[in-house]
Design an enzyme around this catalytic site. Sequence first.
Site, PDB file in Angstrom:
ATOM      1  N   HIS A  26     -10.007  33.510   6.968  1.00 50.27           N
ATOM      2  CA  HIS A  26      -9.946  34.048   5.602  1.00 50.27           C
ATOM      3  C   HIS A  26     -11.340  34.428   5.107  1.00 50.27           C
ATOM      4  CE1 HIS A  26      -5.683  33.472   4.739  1.00 50.27           C
ATOM      5  NE2 HIS A  26      -5.755  32.307   5.355  1.00 50.27           N
ATOM      6  N   TYR A  52       5.098  25.803  -3.774  1.00 50.34           N
ATOM      7  CA  TYR A  52       4.341  27.040  -3.864  1.00 50.34           C
ATOM      8  C   TYR A  52       4.979  27.861  -4.980  1.00 50.34           C
ATOM      9  CZ  TYR A  52       1.135  26.849   0.127  1.00 50.34           C
ATOM     10  OH  TYR A  52       0.097  26.543   0.976  1.00 50.34           O
ATOM     11  N   TRP A  95      -0.501  31.157  -5.421  1.00 44.90           N
ATOM     12  CA  TRP A  95      -1.157  32.237  -4.674  1.00 44.90           C
ATOM     13  C   TRP A  95      -0.856  33.565  -5.365  1.00 44.90           C
ATOM     14  CZ3 TRP A  95      -4.550  30.542  -1.303  1.00 44.90           C
ATOM     15  CH2 TRP A  95      -4.361  29.267  -0.736  1.00 44.90           C
ATOM     16  N   THR A  96      -1.831  34.480  -5.353  1.00 40.26           N
ATOM     17  CA  THR A  96      -1.713  35.633  -6.253  1.00 40.26           C
ATOM     18  C   THR A  96      -1.647  36.979  -5.541  1.00 40.26           C
ATOM     19  OG1 THR A  96      -4.119  35.785  -6.557  1.00 40.26           O
ATOM     20  CG2 THR A  96      -2.900  34.385  -8.100  1.00 40.26           C
ATOM     21  N   GLU A  97      -1.227  37.008  -4.266  1.00 35.39           N
ATOM     22  CA  GLU A  97      -1.094  38.313  -3.627  1.00 35.39           C
ATOM     23  C   GLU A  97      -0.225  39.257  -4.454  1.00 35.39           C
ATOM     24  OE1 GLU A  97      -1.604  35.519  -0.022  1.00 35.39           O
ATOM     25  OE2 GLU A  97      -0.857  35.417  -2.077  1.00 35.39           O
ATOM     26  N   ARG A  99      -7.353  36.744  -4.364  1.00 33.54           N
ATOM     27  CA  ARG A  99      -6.465  37.888  -4.142  1.00 33.54           C
ATOM     28  C   ARG A  99      -6.407  38.779  -5.372  1.00 33.54           C
ATOM     29  NH1 ARG A  99      -4.463  34.056  -0.721  1.00 33.54           N
ATOM     30  NH2 ARG A  99      -4.716  34.735   1.444  1.00 33.54           N
ATOM     31  N   ASP A 142      -7.566  26.943   7.364  1.00 35.38           N
ATOM     32  CA  ASP A 142      -6.203  27.353   7.724  1.00 35.38           C
ATOM     33  C   ASP A 142      -6.204  28.755   8.321  1.00 35.38           C
ATOM     34  OD1 ASP A 142      -6.945  28.371   5.151  1.00 35.38           O
ATOM     35  OD2 ASP A 142      -4.881  29.018   4.863  1.00 35.38           O
ATOM     36  N   GLU A 143      -5.122  29.062   9.018  1.00 38.74           N
ATOM     37  CA  GLU A 143      -4.806  30.422   9.464  1.00 38.74           C
ATOM     38  C   GLU A 143      -6.025  31.125  10.066  1.00 38.74           C
ATOM     39  OE1 GLU A 143      -1.017  31.482   6.632  1.00 38.74           O
ATOM     40  OE2 GLU A 143      -2.992  32.039   5.871  1.00 38.74           O
ATOM     41  N   ASP A 199     -11.794  34.582  -0.069  1.00 38.77           N
ATOM     42  CA  ASP A 199     -10.769  34.926   0.907  1.00 38.77           C
ATOM     43  C   ASP A 199     -11.101  36.294   1.482  1.00 38.77           C
ATOM     44  OD1 ASP A 199      -8.108  34.997   2.292  1.00 38.77           O
ATOM     45  OD2 ASP A 199      -7.746  33.301   0.955  1.00 38.77           O
ATOM     46  N   ASP A 222       4.282  30.723  -6.227  1.00 38.65           N
ATOM     47  CA  ASP A 222       4.482  32.162  -6.072  1.00 38.65           C
ATOM     48  C   ASP A 222       5.853  32.458  -5.474  1.00 38.65           C
ATOM     49  OD1 ASP A 222       3.135  30.826  -3.876  1.00 38.65           O
ATOM     50  OD2 ASP A 222       3.081  32.752  -2.839  1.00 38.65           O
TER      51      ASP A 222
END
Length: 551
Positions: free
Chosen positions: A253, A416, A466-468, A153, A319-320, A182, A418
């Site tokens: 992703h 998590y 996570w780095t969004e 990200r 995932d997702e 991703d 973040d």
Amino acid sequence: MTHDAAGLIPAPRHDDSRPDRAGARIDPLRTALAAAPGTEGVARLLRATLGQALGLALPDGEPGARDTVTLRIDAALEPEGYRLTVADGRVEIAGGTAAGVHWGTQTLRQLLGPDAFRRAPLGGAPAARELAERTVTDAPRFAWRGMMLDVARHFMPKDGVFAYLDLLAAHKLNVFHFHLTDDQGWRVEIRRYPKLTGTGAWRERTKLGHRASPLWDERPHGGYYTQDDIREIVAYAAERHITVVPEIDIPGHSQAAIAAYPELGNTDVIDTASLGVWTTWGVNPNVLSPTDNTLRFYEHVLEEVLELFPGDFVHIGGDECPKDQWKASPAAQERIRALGLADEDQLQSWFIRHFGRWLAERGRRLIGWDEILEGGAPGAPLPEGAVVSSWRGYAGGVAAARAGHDVVMCPEQQVYLDHRQAPGEDEPVPIGYVRTLEDVYRFEPVPPQLTGSGADRVLGAQANVWTEVLEDRRRVDYQTFPRLAAFAEVVWSTLPPSPARDFEEFEGRMEAHYARLDALGVSYRPPAGPLPWQRRPGLLGRPREGAPPIV
């Protein structure tokens, strides 16, 4: 200058210290280093770190001699266990393996004071350090003590990765989960497919804040690691007894890969050639097509990944993965019929099982997020040896352990990093539930539902970063520390049950640990709250209120 009960983190199993009795003197002019067979690499790193920090030459010495730090293997100790003895003018660090010796040297660094974590002496003639008499006997609770860093990200340049490997080592963490691909970026050079980085490593702009934010950073963003960069990172980690686990996301992703090679997408449903690297956040509908071409492509990718990462584990995401495109795709539907599958969930499981078998044939183990449990045959959804990262809560890990699979616990509601650290308007881009330092300290990796052999399936835990909304290393530091120190104690130390843990005592030891983080240059969140430059006023987050559920 005496440095004694300076707040060891993580707390050791046994610490018999006698602060009133002199144990040994670490003297730049006299102290030698003796490395018994099997400890040569630990000695090399100790000379580099303590030598630079405190101005120590640490010439070769005789094992067990006065004014000597002796490193040796003692097979009677646990593999990552160590015994640090300071007495009679001598320091000895014995470990069950070289890894145990290495963790013992990290304890020695802490005993020598925060300046032992600097890159050079603080001017003038280097000073001698007095250590009180002491015996520390220690070993970790869990074999998997990890942190995941998302560089897809927001890209972290190589020096930042090295800094994080140093930080993991200083906290006796031994797994670095490297989230390399991703929708928003592909970060590892694959020589057979140069467009993965030529196109996939760069996006045109970036959403600022949560995906509901109206703000954009209009600068292009990206970067990647060459294969030599990766070899360097893996070697740097190995010297610190850290295993690097790469993550290559399959089958969701994956928009960055599809942007580079449109044939990987569901071309009979959408115009994949029009897709760029994704610029916003969330769950992306553009997933890989279930074709033989896609399988071969990712096998070729993984062949190069296996050459770069020698560890046992390869993370394939899982995932997702929205199923809408597969439902609309004639090719995907024909694949479901040809394979005799019931639905799109089983199609995803087919993807996972294919790569699980492929990795197993090459002596590696697949690890994936807990969605990999879904859609498989009753009782056997995963290949033998597959490991589950339980992120949506504990439930996936419990199910996996009961089905005979190893588990790494990383529930988002608990670890998590973040997610925000406090309530209030000053927390930068607040995401998720409030998870304070104390909350992380009370995290328990083994839920009460797992006992006996089920509990033994929990390899350990990891904290995920996570780095969004973490655009650079300073933001990563702020979200990660000091909470990673609490997490490190949870996975290393033998602590009481969560409610009985003495957080005030831990806070007291953290007072000394903040000085170490300062010496290491970490931009952590101060106990009193963010400094002005750490805030991000006007950037929309997505805070969740109340206590997080235990699921």
